[in-house]
Structures are given as C-alpha cells and as structure tokens.
Design a protein around this motif. Structure first.
Motif, PDB file in Angstrom:
ATOM      1  N   VAL A   1      25.211  41.114  11.170  1.00  0.00           N
ATOM      2  CA  VAL A   1      26.599  40.688  11.401  1.00  0.00           C
ATOM      3  C   VAL A   1      27.132  39.526  12.366  1.00  0.00           C
ATOM      4  N   ASP A   2      26.464  39.740  13.655  1.00  0.00           N
ATOM      5  CA  ASP A   2      26.538  38.765  14.849  1.00  0.00           C
ATOM      6  C   ASP A   2      26.185  37.516  14.308  1.00  0.00           C
ATOM      7  N   HIS A   3      27.043  36.395  14.647  1.00  0.00           N
ATOM      8  CA  HIS A   3      26.864  35.141  14.401  1.00  0.00           C
ATOM      9  C   HIS A   3      26.414  34.276  15.850  1.00  0.00           C
ATOM     10  N   ILE A   4      25.668  33.279  15.700  1.00  0.00           N
ATOM     11  CA  ILE A   4      25.383  32.683  16.936  1.00  0.00           C
ATOM     12  C   ILE A   4      25.391  30.902  16.446  1.00  0.00           C
ATOM     13  N   THR A   5      26.091  30.137  17.125  1.00  0.00           N
ATOM     14  CA  THR A   5      26.101  28.939  17.020  1.00  0.00           C
ATOM     15  C   THR A   5      24.835  28.245  18.044  1.00  0.00           C
ATOM     16  N   THR A   6      23.755  27.514  17.451  1.00  0.00           N
ATOM     17  CA  THR A   6      22.874  26.961  18.066  1.00  0.00           C
ATOM     18  C   THR A   6      22.361  25.855  17.490  1.00  0.00           C
ATOM     19  N   VAL A   7      21.322  25.041  17.893  1.00  0.00           N
ATOM     20  CA  VAL A   7      20.667  23.895  17.590  1.00  0.00           C
ATOM     21  C   VAL A   7      20.184  24.043  16.223  1.00  0.00           C
ATOM     22  N   ASN A   8      20.472  23.263  15.257  1.00  0.00           N
ATOM     23  CA  ASN A   8      19.785  23.329  13.909  1.00  0.00           C
ATOM     24  C   ASN A   8      18.426  22.878  14.118  1.00  0.00           C
ATOM     25  N   ILE A   9      17.619  23.545  14.365  1.00  0.00           N
ATOM     26  CA  ILE A   9      16.094  23.122  14.663  1.00  0.00           C
ATOM     27  C   ILE A   9      15.386  22.503  13.394  1.00  0.00           C
ATOM     28  N   PRO A  10      15.632  23.037  12.108  1.00  0.00           N
ATOM     29  CA  PRO A  10      14.944  22.254  10.956  1.00  0.00           C
ATOM     30  C   PRO A  10      15.357  20.902  10.749  1.00  0.00           C
ATOM     31  N   VAL A  11      16.548  20.441  11.031  1.00  0.00           N
ATOM     32  CA  VAL A  11      17.354  19.335  11.217  1.00  0.00           C
ATOM     33  C   VAL A  11      16.553  18.422  11.978  1.00  0.00           C
ATOM     34  N   TRP A  12      16.405  18.968  13.254  1.00  0.00           N
ATOM     35  CA  TRP A  12      15.846  18.270  14.290  1.00  0.00           C
ATOM     36  C   TRP A  12      14.465  17.965  14.224  1.00  0.00           C
TER      37      TRP A  12
END
Length: 506
Positions: free
Chosen positions: A132-143
């Motif tokens: 349930v808990d959401h985290i906003t973080t770096v989009n590693i696949p894109v980088w």
C-alpha cells in the motif's frame, strides 16, 4: 621415622612436583597448543564436523530491513533546487538462507555450494504495508536506459520520444512492493519488444527471492585453518573482470558466513560480496560481549571506500578516470549492466561531507549506519552482525535528454538495507560449552600450579604443627627439682637423708 615425618616428606615432594610440572606446562603452553590444534581439526567444512550442518543451514534468524528515501520536492529539484528526502522504514523481512547443492570437490579439499535466500515479510517489525505504501524516488530504469544510449544521437532521440510517449519521468512513484520485487516498466517493455535480452521488469530485489548469487567454491580449512571458509572461485572464476586492476579484481576472504578460528586483533578480515562486485576488508575496533560470549568487533575502515587520492589502491575501482568518485562511494555500473548505480554506506557514513550536504535529510550516525561483525575469537563464530549498504543513483546532465538540462551532478539516495543477525540461545549454549572445555583444558597447567600451592600451604601447616609438638615434648621431659632442699644442696642432688640411729643404751 615417625608417621608425621613421612607425611611431611610426602607432601613436600608432591608439592615440588606439582609446581615444577605446572609451571613447566604453563611456560610451554602445551595444553593450550593441544586445544588449539583440536579446534583447527574440528572447525572444517567436511561431513560430520562440528560446524558443517550449521554452515549449510545457519540456525540464528536473519532479518533484512529496507529503508527508502521519499523525495518531497522532485519538481523543484529538477529546476535546480536542493533535493529533500525523508527516510521511510523499516520494511522488515525474515531472511531464510541455506547452502544448496553442496558437494565436495578437489579431492575433498574444497566444497562447492549455492547460497540460496528467501524472504518473508514481517508486519510486526515494519512501519507499514509494502503493498500500500508509496515512495517517490529516482526512476532507475529511465536513468539506466539514458546512460546506455548516451553518445548516440539517433538512439538518444528515439528514447527521448519514448519517454514522452510513456510519460516516463526522471522520478517515479511506486509501492514498496513494486520497488523491491519488481514491476513492468513501460520504457523497458518498449525496448524489450525489439531487444529481447533487455528485461521489462525492474525491482531492486527482482529475482532475489528464492534465488542465489551463483556457485561458490570454498576451502574446507583442513589443509590450513586460516583458509577455513575462504572463497576459491565464484561462478567458476578465481578473479573478477569488472575493474581496472588485478588487486581490485581479486576475490579475497570468505562470503561473510564463516571465519577461521583463533582470530587475532591485528589481522584484517576479508569478505567477498557479490552485491558490491568486490572484496572488502574489516579491522578490529573493540571488544564486546553478546549473550555472555566474548567477541571482537570488526568494522570496515574509511580506507575501504576511500578515493584514489586517500587510498591509491582503490584507483582500480574507477570505471573511467572521469567517473572516479570521492571517498565513501563505489560506482557498480560494470556489474549492473551499465546502470548509474552507486553504492555507499547509509546516509553516506564514512563518506565525504559534500555528499551529505548535497541532500537535505541526510544524517550519518555510527550507531545506526555502521557495518560490523562481532566474532568470537576462539571459534570464529558470528555472535552478532549488521551489514548496511545504500543504493544511490548518479544524476547528471546527459546530452540528448532535455529533461536533465537543469541538473547538477548529484549522488541521489534511493534505499538502504540493514541485514542483521544475533546468535540464538541454543547456538549460544553450544558455544559456551565449547569455550568452557577450551578454557578448562587450556588452563589445566594453572590448575596444577594451584594444587601445588595448596600442597605447599599444607606443608607449612604440617611443619608448624611438628615444631609445636617438639617444643611441647621438650618441655615435658626437662628436669625439675623435687623440693627446696634439693635446690639448696651444694652437692647437686647427691645428699642422702638418713634417719638417726637410736642409742641402744638409752
């Protein structure tokens, strides 16, 4: 010779013998050497040894805690502001580990095995629900994709178009479960449709639940106790190929699950860790006690992750001269398919201050972010351990991607883990029993000396009693006059008293 005299002589001879033998054995350290040799033969990785079963299936429970850095000002950061993060966690899992496909090789001098791990979520030890808990973080696949195609105008342009089409930004918001165990990334899925070798699923722990890191071959320790548990090969190779020097590519030490007995404070403990794609070393810090068991604490010093200026031996870990990072960081791109992943200790502990200052929310603390091993020096048994590591992403301007135009070079924290273990009660009891035997046997010469000292005290008591009895006897048999008349007799006792004879005529 009286019975008392015989006893005194017997006690004296026994006392002298015990003292001579005890002191001699203590000086020669015969029993200690005997016990240490016994330990060297007992602590080996062969069937039937004292440690083999616990090595294959370690009994103490292992816990894996995950802490995420939730970005609170992603848009502002992309426009040049200082990034702000808030630590969220732990999300705790019980880690079950065992050695699989164990077999003896090299004529029994080595043993091969696969280290299999599985994870089960523990709600009672966690701050929330990972589903349930959401985290906003770096989009590693894109980088990862942007770094893979940089330098190619056509590929960069195509990927940039796809990013806009699938709304793949430089940051992403996902559940904890997705970030850990995997989710289908739209950009990866598009690339995978034309390049099958590129997987479309990304997760920080993707494919690590119920899997292993490849085959290890270990020394059993039979030929040399110092080699107990030492890794000989990993995935069939005795050296790595990721780095730029032979020293950096060397595989040193154990895998962190076994350490040789009779540890010394002055030695370095080497550990090979596939997660970092390298070997690290640890040094003695202090003595500690865990559940009544004495232990040495070993920790990685600053020099392990120091810059090449601080520690020239680390120059081999520079991917390129331009990508040689500062103290406290290790870019692991060579073993992460080129992704700009950087490893460090949590909150950049032991790292340069500039990395801490660049991110609002970093607060390195030794108590919470230090990696350490507490090892019993006699047996080499792990009584407590905390392995802590942080995953970061190198964010910078990349030609061909306008979204990165406003960025400064930033080591951005994503997540850190804490893998911990404390010896269980049953194992602690076995260690206590073994240490008691070792101490008794090793200190047997001192026990003999102590018995000799006791006999010496008994000898002193017997001599004092004998002297007192002799004095008493002399006093009882000394000559004493029977009356005053004898005292006054000038003839010194030769006077004989006679009764006057009666006059017959009287």
């Amino acid at each position: 010779m009286t019975r008392r005299s015989c006893a005194i002589y017997a006690v004296g001879i026994t006392c002298a013998g015990l003292l001579v033998i005890g002191i001699g054995l203590f000086v020669l350290q015969s029993f200690r050497t005997l016990m240490h040799n016994r330990l060297k033969k007992e602590i080996v990785l062969v069937e039937g040894s004292r440690v083999f079963e616990s090595w294959k299936t370690p009994p103490p429970p292992v816990y894996m805690e995950f802490f995420f850095f939730n970005v609170t000002n992603a848009d502002e950061f992309l426009n040049g502001a200082k990034p702000e993060v808030k630590q969220v966690g732990p999300y705790t899992y019980r880690e079950y580990r065992y050695k699989d496909n164990v077999s003896m090789v090299e004529n029994g001098t080595m043993v091969s095995a696969y280290n299999t791990k599985s994870f089960v979520f523990l709600q009672e030890r966690s701050v929330g629900d990972p589903a349930v808990d959401h985290i906003t973080t770096v989009n590693i696949p894109v980088w990862a994709v942007m770094n893979k195609v940089k330098g190619s105008f056509w590929k960069s342009s195509m990927v940039s178009v796809w990013m806009n089409t699938y709304k793949s930004g430089l940051f992403t918001t996902r559940t904890v479960d997705e970030l850990l165990w995997g989710y289908e990334d739209p950009l990866l899925a598009r690339i995978s449709s034309t390049t099958p070798e590129v997987g479309k699923i990304f997760g920080l722990m993707h494919k690590k639940n119920g899997s292993n890191d490849g085959e290890f071959v270990y020394h059993t320790g039979e030929q040399n106790y110092m080699d107990y548990g030492r890794v000989q090969t990993w995935k069939g190779q005795s050296t790595l190929t990721f780095w730029k020097s032979d020293q950096s590519n060397s595989i040193n030490g154990s895998d962190g699950s076994a350490f040789h007995p009779l540890l010394d404070k002055n030695e370095r403990i080497y550990i090979f860790t596939p997660d970092l794609c390298r070997s690290i070393y640890m040094e003695f810090e202090k003595e500690v006690e865990v559940k009544g068991i004495q232990a040495y604490r070993f920790t990685p010093p600053r020099s392990v992750m120091a810059s090449k200026e601080e520690n020239p031996a680390n120059e081999g870990f520079c991917v390129t001269p331009k990508e040689c990072l500062g103290t406290g960081l290790l870019k692991v791109s060579p073993c992460r398919n080129g992704a700009p992943v950087v490893a460090s200790f949590p909150h950049f502990y032991l790292g340069d201050d500039k990395y801490v200052a660049a991110i609002e929310g970093m607060s390195p603390q030794r108590q919470h972010h230090q990696t350490f091993l507490d090892l019993n020096p006699t047996t080499g048994v792990i009584v407590r351990a905390n392995k802590r590591a942080q995953i970061n992403v190198l964010m910078n301007r990349i030609t061909g991607f306008p979204k990165t135009r406003g960025l400064n070079d930033t080591i951005f924290p994503v997540m850190f883990l804490n893998e911990s273990v404390v010896i269980d009660e049953a194992s602690a009891a076995r260690v206590h029993k073994l240490l008691s035997i070792v101490n008794v046997v090793s200190n047997f010469p001192l026990m003999i000396v102590g018995l000799g000292v006791l006999m010496f005290l008994i000898l002193i008591v017997l001599l004092v009693l004998a002297r007192r009895q002799k004095t008493s006897t002399d006093e009882d048999t000394s000559y004493s006059p029977v009356n005053d008349k004898e005292k006054d007799d000038p003839n010194n006792g030769t006077y004989i008293g006679l009764t006057p004879k009666a006059d017959p005529q009287a």
